[in-house]
Scaffold this motif. Sequence first.
Motif, PDB file in Angstrom:
ATOM      1  N   LEU A  70       0.650  -0.875   0.172  1.00 21.86           N
ATOM      2  CA  LEU A  70       0.018  -0.075  -0.180  1.00 21.86           C
ATOM      3  C   LEU A  70       0.365   1.691   0.346  1.00 21.86           C
ATOM      4  CD1 LEU A  70      -2.565   1.783   0.520  1.00 21.86           C
ATOM      5  CD2 LEU A  70      -2.667   1.303   2.710  1.00 21.86           C
ATOM      6  N   TYR A  71       2.099   1.251   0.789  1.00 25.24           N
ATOM      7  CA  TYR A  71       2.917   2.639   0.352  1.00 25.24           C
ATOM      8  C   TYR A  71       3.401   2.960  -0.742  1.00 25.24           C
ATOM      9  CZ  TYR A  71       7.077   4.543   2.084  1.00 25.24           C
ATOM     10  OH  TYR A  71       8.653   5.654   1.885  1.00 25.24           O
ATOM     11  N   GLN A  72       3.989   1.419  -1.214  1.00 25.71           N
ATOM     12  CA  GLN A  72       4.519   1.877  -2.622  1.00 25.71           C
ATOM     13  C   GLN A  72       3.811   2.304  -3.471  1.00 25.71           C
ATOM     14  OE1 GLN A  72       6.146  -2.278  -2.514  1.00 25.71           O
ATOM     15  NE2 GLN A  72       8.056  -1.437  -1.719  1.00 25.71           N
ATOM     16  N   GLU A  73       2.704   1.935  -3.457  1.00 31.41           N
ATOM     17  CA  GLU A  73       1.728   2.064  -4.713  1.00 31.41           C
ATOM     18  C   GLU A  73       0.822   3.718  -4.686  1.00 31.41           C
ATOM     19  OE1 GLU A  73      -1.124  -0.811  -4.853  1.00 31.41           O
ATOM     20  OE2 GLU A  73       0.068  -2.783  -6.086  1.00 31.41           O
ATOM     21  N   LEU A  79       5.758  10.083  -4.872  1.00 29.42           N
ATOM     22  CA  LEU A  79       7.364  10.697  -4.766  1.00 29.42           C
ATOM     23  C   LEU A  79       8.566  10.346  -5.217  1.00 29.42           C
ATOM     24  CD1 LEU A  79       8.569  12.877  -1.738  1.00 29.42           C
ATOM     25  CD2 LEU A  79       9.660   9.628  -0.985  1.00 29.42           C
ATOM     26  N   LEU A  80       8.163  10.003  -6.014  1.00 33.98           N
ATOM     27  CA  LEU A  80       9.902   9.705  -6.693  1.00 33.98           C
ATOM     28  C   LEU A  80       9.288  10.562  -7.605  1.00 33.98           C
ATOM     29  CD1 LEU A  80      10.605   5.594  -6.020  1.00 33.98           C
ATOM     30  CD2 LEU A  80      11.831   7.898  -5.384  1.00 33.98           C
ATOM     31  N   VAL A  81       8.712   9.905  -8.375  1.00 36.98           N
ATOM     32  CA  VAL A  81       7.823  11.020  -9.629  1.00 36.98           C
ATOM     33  C   VAL A  81       8.256  12.157  -9.826  1.00 36.98           C
ATOM     34  CG1 VAL A  81       6.317  11.453 -12.086  1.00 36.98           C
ATOM     35  CG2 VAL A  81       6.954   9.266 -11.115  1.00 36.98           C
ATOM     36  N   ALA A  82       7.332  12.584  -8.129  1.00 36.47           N
ATOM     37  CA  ALA A  82       7.717  14.864  -7.873  1.00 36.47           C
ATOM     38  C   ALA A  82       9.335  14.837  -7.270  1.00 36.47           C
ATOM     39  CB  ALA A  82       7.191  14.842  -6.935  1.00 36.47           C
ATOM     40  N   SER A  83      10.223  13.798  -6.645  1.00 42.11           N
ATOM     41  CA  SER A  83      11.249  14.466  -6.820  1.00 42.11           C
ATOM     42  C   SER A  83      11.918  13.961  -7.361  1.00 42.11           C
ATOM     43  CB  SER A  83      11.884  13.282  -5.953  1.00 42.11           C
ATOM     44  OG  SER A  83      11.047  13.469  -4.730  1.00 42.11           O
ATOM     45  N   ALA A 118      15.040  12.278   3.615  1.00 42.88           N
ATOM     46  CA  ALA A 118      14.373  10.833   3.555  1.00 42.88           C
ATOM     47  C   ALA A 118      14.386  10.765   5.395  1.00 42.88           C
ATOM     48  CB  ALA A 118      15.493  10.619   2.989  1.00 42.88           C
ATOM     49  N   GLN A 119      15.267  10.484   5.450  1.00 41.57           N
ATOM     50  CA  GLN A 119      15.842   9.644   6.871  1.00 41.57           C
ATOM     51  C   GLN A 119      14.246  10.368   7.502  1.00 41.57           C
ATOM     52  OE1 GLN A 119      19.576  10.448   7.998  1.00 41.57           O
ATOM     53  NE2 GLN A 119      20.034   8.276   7.661  1.00 41.57           N
ATOM     54  N   LYS A 120      13.790  12.392   7.773  1.00 43.82           N
ATOM     55  CA  LYS A 120      12.559  12.729   8.521  1.00 43.82           C
ATOM     56  C   LYS A 120      11.667  11.911   8.573  1.00 43.82           C
ATOM     57  CE  LYS A 120      13.234  17.222   7.806  1.00 43.82           C
ATOM     58  NZ  LYS A 120      13.600  18.142   8.162  1.00 43.82           N
ATOM     59  N   PHE A 121      11.082  12.088   6.883  1.00 42.87           N
ATOM     60  CA  PHE A 121       9.830  11.876   6.720  1.00 42.87           C
ATOM     61  C   PHE A 121      10.039  10.170   6.329  1.00 42.87           C
ATOM     62  CE2 PHE A 121      10.480  16.439   5.224  1.00 42.87           C
ATOM     63  CZ  PHE A 121       9.633  16.480   6.406  1.00 42.87           C
ATOM     64  N   LEU A 122      10.241   9.330   5.967  1.00 41.06           N
ATOM     65  CA  LEU A 122       9.935   8.311   5.036  1.00 41.06           C
ATOM     66  C   LEU A 122      10.423   7.523   5.476  1.00 41.06           C
ATOM     67  CD1 LEU A 122      11.384   9.492   1.544  1.00 41.06           C
ATOM     68  CD2 LEU A 122       8.760  10.336   2.050  1.00 41.06           C
ATOM     69  N   HIS A 123       9.747   6.498   5.204  1.00 43.05           N
ATOM     70  CA  HIS A 123       9.853   4.672   5.566  1.00 43.05           C
ATOM     71  C   HIS A 123      11.830   4.052   5.440  1.00 43.05           C
ATOM     72  CE1 HIS A 123       9.494   0.350   5.713  1.00 43.05           C
ATOM     73  NE2 HIS A 123       9.120   0.505   6.783  1.00 43.05           N
ATOM     74  N   THR A 124      11.961   3.637   5.996  1.00 42.30           N
ATOM     75  CA  THR A 124      13.723   2.721   5.158  1.00 42.30           C
ATOM     76  C   THR A 124      14.351   2.219   4.176  1.00 42.30           C
ATOM     77  OG1 THR A 124      13.294   0.725   6.730  1.00 42.30           O
ATOM     78  CG2 THR A 124      14.262   3.001   7.891  1.00 42.30           C
ATOM     79  N   SER A 125      12.368   1.737   3.988  1.00 46.08           N
ATOM     80  CA  SER A 125      13.447   1.674   2.578  1.00 46.08           C
ATOM     81  C   SER A 125      12.605   1.773   1.752  1.00 46.08           C
ATOM     82  CB  SER A 125      11.781   0.585   2.079  1.00 46.08           C
ATOM     83  OG  SER A 125      10.881   0.560   2.659  1.00 46.08           O
TER      84      SER A 125
END
Length: 611
Positions: A70-73, A79-83, A118-125
């Motif tokens: 769910l997190y990835q989809e 996020l990766l596209v926008a970044s 990334a460490q502040k907001f995201l999941h480690t994966s």
Amino acid sequence: MEIGELGLDIWRIYMIKSLSSELVQHILEGIKLDRCGNPEINANRVKIINGVIHSFVQVQDYKKNGSLKLYQELFESPLLVASGEFYDNEASKLLQTCTVSKYMEEVIKILDDESKRAQKFLHTSSLWKLRKQCEDRFVNQRLDFIYSECKDMVSQEKRKDLRNMYIILKPIPDNLKGQLIQTFLDHIKNDGLETISTLSGENIHIQFVENMLKVHQKYQELIADVFENDSLFLSALDKACASVINRRPSDRQPCRSAEYVAKYCDTLLKKSKTTEAEIDQKLTNNITIFKYIEDKDVYQKFYSRLLAKRLIHEQSQSMDAEEAMINRLKQACGYEFTNKLHRMFTDISLSVDLNNKFNNHLKHENIDLGINLSIKVLQAGAWPLGPTQVVIPFAVPQEFEKSIRMFEAFYHNSFNGRKLTWLHHMCHGELKLGYLKKTYIVTMQTYQMAMLLLFESCDSMTCRDIQSTLQLNSETFQKHLQSLLESKLLNANSESLEGNTKVELNFDYSNKRTKFKITSAMQKETQQEQIEHTISAVDEDRKLYLQAAIVRIMKSRKVLKHNALIQEILSQSRVSFTPSISMIKKCIESLIDKQYIERTPNSGDEYSYVA
């Protein structure tokens, strides 16, 4: 499904799914504002965004497989596209305003900020995925711009810029770093060639080794400081040094590095005022250059000849230093490489014992030889005495005859079946001159000594008489008589040293020193002759080595294809030298002629061993 899991699933369906597009949009905007340094994104907002993002994972935590789906989809992909789009825009802006140096500094700062974000907001994966996206847009897609000043940075050795370039290029695939590594390799090569191209004078061998060591140490330190001892850059240093050291001035001229390195060792190991600690350090450094030499067999030939001279004429600074050097060579190339050198050492130590036993034998038998004698017995197979093994005709003066006869009798009594061959041209002794106003002690070669001893019973002789008495050939006779005339111990009434030319003692001779040495008559080949002779001896050794290797390989394999045999030979000979394919083919043909191997019937490129 348990009650807790059911509650999470209802939350996923009715809260997250129904609000997903707006929720994700708000999160992405929050992250973008943080990237732009907006003060609205304070610690409280960060906590909220982080909590929402992690809820996408926590809501499916109860699942054993696919808890991140769910997190990835829902969030990671957008996020990766926008970044990626954000990084593209930022990179384009930087390209318009920055130099390469400034651009690299900014990219390092952005990469660092993005890692913290990334460490502040995201999941480690997601950390490595976002990092990869950032590197791809700022580095991989902008390589042409980054490399545009690479050559200048390397040639001017701008350490800060090179360190920054290494930091941003380090994570990308090796093949993309190739341009930096190749530029660095070419720079070392050019620096090395420039360093050795201006060498001249008698100490060219010292200049060569010490200059190459400076180049190697300089770039080794630079790699440690700038490139974190990266194995790719260390490998580039090795390739560059090997290329410079093994470079031939032209196709017709051989590479002289092996000769220079051997002569450098000779200079260090000969008697001098240098301390043992200094010598030891320099010999250790010297091995660094030695390891790059491809023709190690050429080095061995030069080294063994120079070692032989040092041992025979007792010129070594220290036998411990000599042995330590041989052990270093043994570590670098194996026992086979230093076998003969060890045997030479053994001969010298055995000769010391033999002399002691001979002197004890003389005392026991109460025999007085009239002269002090020290003899070195050398194994013909171990010592590189080259063409000097061809004995020059010589009638030994009667003053030496008794000593030689006594030693031969003692030796044959101790070692039955061994043959002694006297190498008079390699012998020397001290002669006391008592007919002048002062008494002099002169060190000279056997032939010179024999000539002077003829004047014990007369003051003058003709050249014909001297030559016929000593039975020397013309070349040897003239060379040694000339040296005595040059030293002014003898005078001649003509420059032509033939027939009736009269030679007489110089009774007016005087010298400030009462103890001196006449060296000019040592058998001198010109430097070019020495090199040519050594190279031709190496070629002969190589042919024998290759033939022996071919026979060994064919004996174990029985039948082998031509290309497979070539590869086997190359791998076996790599330790000492790299043979040319033409030389290998000649050796194969030679063994076919000698009927060691034969071409397999009905197959043009296969050989069989002939038992």
